[in-house]
Design an enzyme around this catalytic site. Structure first.
Site, mmCIF file in Angstrom:
data_model
loop_
_atom_site.group_PDB
_atom_site.id
_atom_site.type_symbol
_atom_site.label_atom_id
_atom_site.label_comp_id
_atom_site.label_asym_id
_atom_site.label_seq_id
_atom_site.Cartn_x
_atom_site.Cartn_y
_atom_site.Cartn_z
ATOM 1 N N GLU A 232 6.861 86.558 -6.502
ATOM 2 C CA GLU A 232 7.503 86.236 -7.791
ATOM 3 C C GLU A 232 6.749 86.770 -8.783
ATOM 4 O O GLU A 232 5.480 86.622 -9.039
ATOM 5 C CB GLU A 232 7.260 84.632 -8.202
ATOM 6 C CG GLU A 232 8.254 83.544 -7.296
ATOM 7 C CD GLU A 232 8.371 82.289 -7.917
ATOM 8 O OE1 GLU A 232 7.712 82.000 -9.004
ATOM 9 O OE2 GLU A 232 8.592 81.295 -7.157
ATOM 10 N N GLU B 41 4.488 77.169 -4.308
ATOM 11 C CA GLU B 41 3.587 76.639 -5.313
ATOM 12 C C GLU B 41 3.351 74.927 -5.035
ATOM 13 O O GLU B 41 3.944 74.331 -5.804
ATOM 14 C CB GLU B 41 4.032 76.943 -6.543
ATOM 15 C CG GLU B 41 4.123 78.257 -6.686
ATOM 16 C CD GLU B 41 4.650 78.961 -8.278
ATOM 17 O OE1 GLU B 41 5.328 77.909 -9.040
ATOM 18 O OE2 GLU B 41 4.824 79.776 -8.567
#
Length: 660
Positions: free
Chosen positions: A600, A451
């Site tokens: 995730e 991320e």
């Protein structure tokens, strides 16, 4: 993951919460006070260090220069008129209106202050004092004549987290206090937190509410039902009978010192009957379930990497709450082979290890500044950790993903423009990739960077592409064998990925993260705007819905977009709504004949029911099965856990298709 791990970096704070204490009296010295980070103000007062001009009034500046009894003797009429504020009257208790000008409040206790100095911080808090050194009110002209004033500079010094100062008053625990349902007070000045401390909390994870900056007098109304804990300690149900202190805390910035001041006046404990009641503000609607259609051709990926991804990256788990922390350089094996074995024995096939690789570069900052030409590493530590997990996962038949996870957000909008910083990340991966160039495992994966700009999400896809290509090139200069994992900017955005042209490298698997519907998966998350939200079911169910958003934790401080998302949950709270979003990524993967995985997803266990979490995880697994998308759950233990006390959580065997 976006924002979700903030509590992991805070979890160590409770044990370090010994504070410097200045009290009006000698009966407070053995009292423990809350210590939890947050966000301070960036609007300092005139006349103080680093201040900026205020347009609303100069009275704060005038009074902050007072540090002795003279502050209590100024003629109020000489000050600019502000207000008037109101004095609460009713069935509650007026804790202090400060009009008596002394150091004691109506609870027969004294006001105290504290700072972060005992935790190596350098913050300063001052108040007007009398000749005996007792805290006394300052003079105001707001309809009353006196108010409590604190002035402070928030300076991190050598403290590991955000700097802080605080002040408050003790309350004698009494079963009669159970009649209180909230507090009100008037204030003017910097942003702060209100802490309602109860004896049940033993790890400093206090119940709190955040209050925004106001440069004019404003009344804060805090209902106890809206309080939330910081999230790093044990969850405790708030019980007003056990209130032991009402305190306030100002938080700072880790990167710069901030100065400000705050007035507090007319602090009042509300009787439950006086607390504002929630009113109907929503409709109970039938669920709107999107119709999602696609063909086999829409999702077909013939690339051999698809088979590899399904074989090695399905049924995975993230090792959360350890090395991904901002201070997460290895200290000890909090997680180790026993944990790998537990996961393997419970049917999980892949392990993703979040680790901030550049923390092990011993001269990282000098290299980025250009003063050191060669990046050096603490190889003994770095490869002791990585090699151990390479060995353990092989032993227990799990694949292994090395996830470069910069929780400290050091790759951000500033460093994304810094060629030396990008070179540092590339050299870091080159160093790791070279170490494993001779390793024969085909199920060892390199994930470029989790991320990018994970805290802010402002790095653009174009900027991230430049950095990612540099890392890919660096890896391939020493290692052409290991498969690389790539996720896009903005928290591994599906939208951005769907606009992307795949890299030329043909040994890359693409990654997305999804936590939708966020109102369900992150309800109760103290680091999110959903901190007060609770009891959102999955899927949406008319029978479990309400016309009152307050029944789900919406209050006056709830962000408008959060309230909107809850009102619209009848459209988003379904398996089909999630499928519709993920299908976008899968169609892109099929169009470009590259594999895509989800590494995730998950739901917090703080404010949702076990039944709803099982429903959600079942839906996610079924979506992934349908679309042939390998998955890795966030996480292993903690608030996103799949394992508790060494055992698979009941119901997950069927929900996730794992188990012994």
């Amino acid at each position: 993951m976006q924002l979700k791990n903030l509590y992991t970096s805070l979890s160590v704070l409770g044990i370090a919460a010994t504070m410097a204490l200045t009290a009006c009296g000698d009966d407070n010295s053995d009292t423990q006070f809350a210590n939890n980070p947050g966000t301070g103000t960036e609007n300092p007062v005139p006349g103080s260090s680093g201040s900026t001009e205020l347009t609303s009034s100069s009275s704060i500046a005038d009074i902050t220069t007072e540090s002795s009894s003279s502050a209590g003797t100024v003629d109020p009429s000489t000050l600019p008129a502000e207000g008037p504020i109101t004095l609460p009257q009713g069935l509650g208790v007026l804790v202090d209106d400060f009009e008596d000008g002394n150091h004691m409040n109506n609870l027969s206790n004294y006001w105290y202050t504290y700072n972060d100095n005992d935790n190596n911080g350098a913050s300063i808090i001052t108040t007007p004092l009398n000749d005996e050194g007792d805290i006394i009110p300052a003079t105001v002209n707001n309809g009353s004549t006196k108010a409590l004033l604190v002035s402070y500079t928030l300076d991190r010094g050598d403290y590991e987290y955000e700097p802080y100062v605080g002040w408050g008053v003790q309350v004698d625990p009494d079963s009669a206090n159970g009649r209180f349902g909230g507090i009100t007070y008037w204030y003017k000045g910097g942003a702060h937190e209100v802490h309602i401390e109860v004896t049940d909390v033993e790890d400093y994870d206090v119940h709190l509410a955040k209050v925004a900056t106001s440069r004019t007098w404003k009344q804060a109304v805090i209902r106890f039902k809206d309080l939330v804990q910081g999230g790093w300690g044990k969850e405790v149900i708030f019980n007003a009978k056990n209130i032991r202190a009402i305190s306030f805390q100002a938080k700072g910035n880790k990167n710069k010192a901030i100065s400000d001041s705050l007035f507090i006046d007319n602090l009042y404990l509300q009787d439950t009957s006086e607390v504002e009641k929630d009113k109907p503000d929503m409709e109970i609607k039938d669920p709107v379930i999107p119709t999602v259609t696609f063909t086999d051709a829409d999702i077909a990926v013939t690339n051999p990497l698809q088979e590899k991804a399904m074989k090695y990256l399905n049924k995975g788990v993230n090792f959360t709450n350890w090395l991904e922390n901002a201070d997460g350089k290895f200290k000890s094996f909090e997680l180790g082979e026993k944990d790998v074995q537990i996961l393997a024995e419970n049917g999980f096939k892949s392990l993703r290890l979040p680790i901030d690789l550049d923390l092990y570069a011993t001269n990282r900052d000098a290299f980025v500044k250009g003063t050191d030409a060669e990046l050096k590493f603490d190889d003994d530590t770095l490869f002791m950790v990585l090699d151990s997990f390479v060995e353990w996962t092989a032993k227990h038949n799990m694949s292994f993903v090395i996830d470069y996870h910069e929780y400290d957000n050091s790759y951000n909008t500033t460093s994304a423009k810094d060629t030396n910083y990008i070179k540092m990340m590339a050299e870091t991966w080159k160093h790791v990739a070279a170490h494993y160039a001779e390793n024969t495992r085909e199920d060892l994966f390199f994930e470029l960077l989790n991320e990018p700009d994970m805290s802010d999400g402002k790095v653009t896809a174009a900027q991230w592409t430049v950095a990612a290509q540099a890392m890919i090139d660096a890896i391939r200069s020493v290692n052409t064998k290991n498969t690389i994992l790539f996720g896009d900017a903005q928290w591994y955005s599906i939208t951005l990925l769907a606009k992307r042209t795949p890299f030329a490298d043909d040994n890359i698997i693409y990654v997305i993260h999804t936590y939708e519907p966020f109102a369900f998966t992150h309800q109760g998350g103290s680091w999110t705007d959903y901190a007060t939200i609770h009891d959102i079911p999955f899927p949406y169910d008319k029978a479990k819905w309400s016309t009152v958003s307050g029944d789900f934790g919406v209050n006056k401080s709830t962000k408008p977009y959060v309230k909107t998302n809850i009102k619209n949950y009848y459209k988003t709270g379904s398996k089909e709504a999630i499928l519709e979003q993920i299908l976008v990524a899968k169609k892109w993967a099929a169009k470009n004949n590259v594999p895509v995985i989800i590494n995730e997803f998950g739901a917090l266990n703080l404010r949702s029911t076990a039944e709803s979490r099982i429903n959600y995880l079942t839906a996610m697994r079924e979506i992934c099965d349908t679309l042939q998308i390998p998955w890795t759950h966030w996480g292993y233990t903690g608030n996103f856990s799949v394992i508790e006390n060494g055992k698979l959580i009941e119901g997950l065997d069927k929900a996730l298709g794992v188990g012994k």
